[in-house]
Design a protein around this motif. Structure first.
Motif, short mmCIF file in Angstrom:
data_model
loop_
_atom_site.label_atom_id
_atom_site.label_comp_id
_atom_site.label_asym_id
_atom_site.label_seq_id
_atom_site.Cartn_x
_atom_site.Cartn_y
_atom_site.Cartn_z
N TYR A 180 0.96 -1.20 -0.15
CA TYR A 180 0.14 -0.11 0.14
C TYR A 180 0.91 1.37 -0.05
O TYR A 180 2.29 1.38 -0.06
CB TYR A 180 -1.11 0.09 1.24
CG TYR A 180 -0.43 0.28 2.48
CD1 TYR A 180 -0.31 1.14 3.23
CD2 TYR A 180 0.20 -0.78 3.19
CE1 TYR A 180 0.19 1.67 4.35
CE2 TYR A 180 0.68 -0.52 4.56
CZ TYR A 180 0.88 0.77 4.94
OH TYR A 180 1.40 0.85 6.33
N ASN A 181 0.29 2.22 -0.21
CA ASN A 181 0.99 3.69 -0.09
C ASN A 181 0.55 4.49 1.03
O ASN A 181 -0.76 4.48 1.55
CB ASN A 181 0.65 4.54 -1.51
CG ASN A 181 1.21 3.91 -2.37
OD1 ASN A 181 2.43 3.98 -2.72
ND2 ASN A 181 0.38 3.34 -3.39
N HIS A 182 0.99 5.26 1.86
CA HIS A 182 0.66 6.02 2.89
C HIS A 182 -0.31 6.98 2.68
O HIS A 182 -1.21 7.16 3.46
CB HIS A 182 1.81 6.67 3.60
CG HIS A 182 2.78 5.52 4.63
ND1 HIS A 182 2.01 5.21 5.63
CD2 HIS A 182 3.97 5.19 4.28
CE1 HIS A 182 3.06 4.49 6.31
NE2 HIS A 182 4.02 4.34 5.55
N ALA A 183 -0.29 7.43 1.32
CA ALA A 183 -1.16 8.63 1.06
C ALA A 183 -1.29 8.55 -0.43
O ALA A 183 -0.46 8.26 -1.07
CB ALA A 183 -0.92 9.99 1.50
N ILE A 184 -2.59 9.06 -0.89
CA ILE A 184 -2.91 9.24 -2.40
C ILE A 184 -3.44 10.59 -2.48
O ILE A 184 -4.26 10.92 -1.88
CB ILE A 184 -3.75 8.09 -2.86
CG1 ILE A 184 -3.04 6.64 -2.71
CG2 ILE A 184 -4.09 8.56 -4.32
CD1 ILE A 184 -2.03 6.42 -3.79
N VAL A 185 -3.10 11.41 -3.46
CA VAL A 185 -3.90 12.47 -3.74
C VAL A 185 -4.37 12.31 -5.11
O VAL A 185 -3.78 11.76 -6.04
CB VAL A 185 -2.84 13.57 -4.10
CG1 VAL A 185 -3.44 15.05 -4.55
CG2 VAL A 185 -2.00 14.07 -2.58
N ASP A 186 -5.71 12.54 -5.10
CA ASP A 186 -6.52 12.18 -6.22
C ASP A 186 -7.78 12.65 -6.37
O ASP A 186 -8.27 13.03 -5.26
CB ASP A 186 -6.99 10.59 -6.34
CG ASP A 186 -7.50 10.00 -7.78
OD1 ASP A 186 -7.52 10.67 -8.72
OD2 ASP A 186 -8.05 8.77 -7.69
N GLY A 187 -8.09 13.43 -7.46
CA GLY A 187 -9.21 14.12 -7.76
C GLY A 187 -9.51 15.34 -6.76
O GLY A 187 -10.59 15.69 -6.16
N GLY A 188 -8.33 16.01 -6.27
CA GLY A 188 -8.44 17.11 -5.54
C GLY A 188 -8.70 16.82 -4.18
O GLY A 188 -8.89 17.59 -3.23
#
Length: 147
Positions: free
Chosen positions: A19-27
């Motif tokens: 997994y990733n710690h965070a995702i930025v997607d769609g604002g």
């Protein structure tokens, strides 16, 4: 819109376990639940206050990666082992230290156990981002990757 995966070196390398710690997607800034774990996979603390402080510290590390602070958080979801015992007696004090008015939305969910039997709390946040916020994110191919 561009999508980014965020994995700061001050946190455990989550990619190695899927997994990733965070995702930025769609604002929006979405974050995996943060626990009282250091970058070497050690659980920090055996009481709710120490663990909550470490989990919020990890949240702060992630926020700082994109130039945000606790004041930018719109929603907090907190998972607590035995909230009857730990919510008002420990966790809430750390919450009050972390946030001030206007407070984010906050959901607290009680559990018998989290992913590791030593964890007492896990915290997730969501942060809305403007187009300028997203445009200001500078991927480096490692900590912040365009995906």
């Amino acid at each position: 819109m561009t999508r980014y995966a965020i994995n700061p070196p001050r946190l455990k390398d989550a990619r190695g376990i899927g997994y990733n710690h965070a995702i930025v997607d769609g604002g929006t800034f979405y974050m995996a639940g943060q626990v009282a774990m250091d970058e070497h996979s050690n659980v920090v603390g055996d009481d709710i206050e120490t663990q909550a402080r470490k989990a919020y510290e990890n949240v702060g590390i992630l926020l700082g990666t994109i130039g945000k602070t606790y004041a930018d958080i719109a929603k907090v979801t907190t998972h607590i082992v035995d909230p009857k015992e730990h919510y008002y007696d420990g966790y809430k004090e750390v919450y009050w230290e972390t946030f001030e008015e206007p407070y984010p939305c906050h959901t607290v969910l009680g559990h018998e156990q989290l992913a590791n039997e030593d964890y007492l709390v896990e915290i997730e946040v969501e942060v809305p981002l403007t187009d300028a916020d997203v445009d200001g994110i500078e991927p480096d191919g490692d900590v912040i990757r365009e995906v």
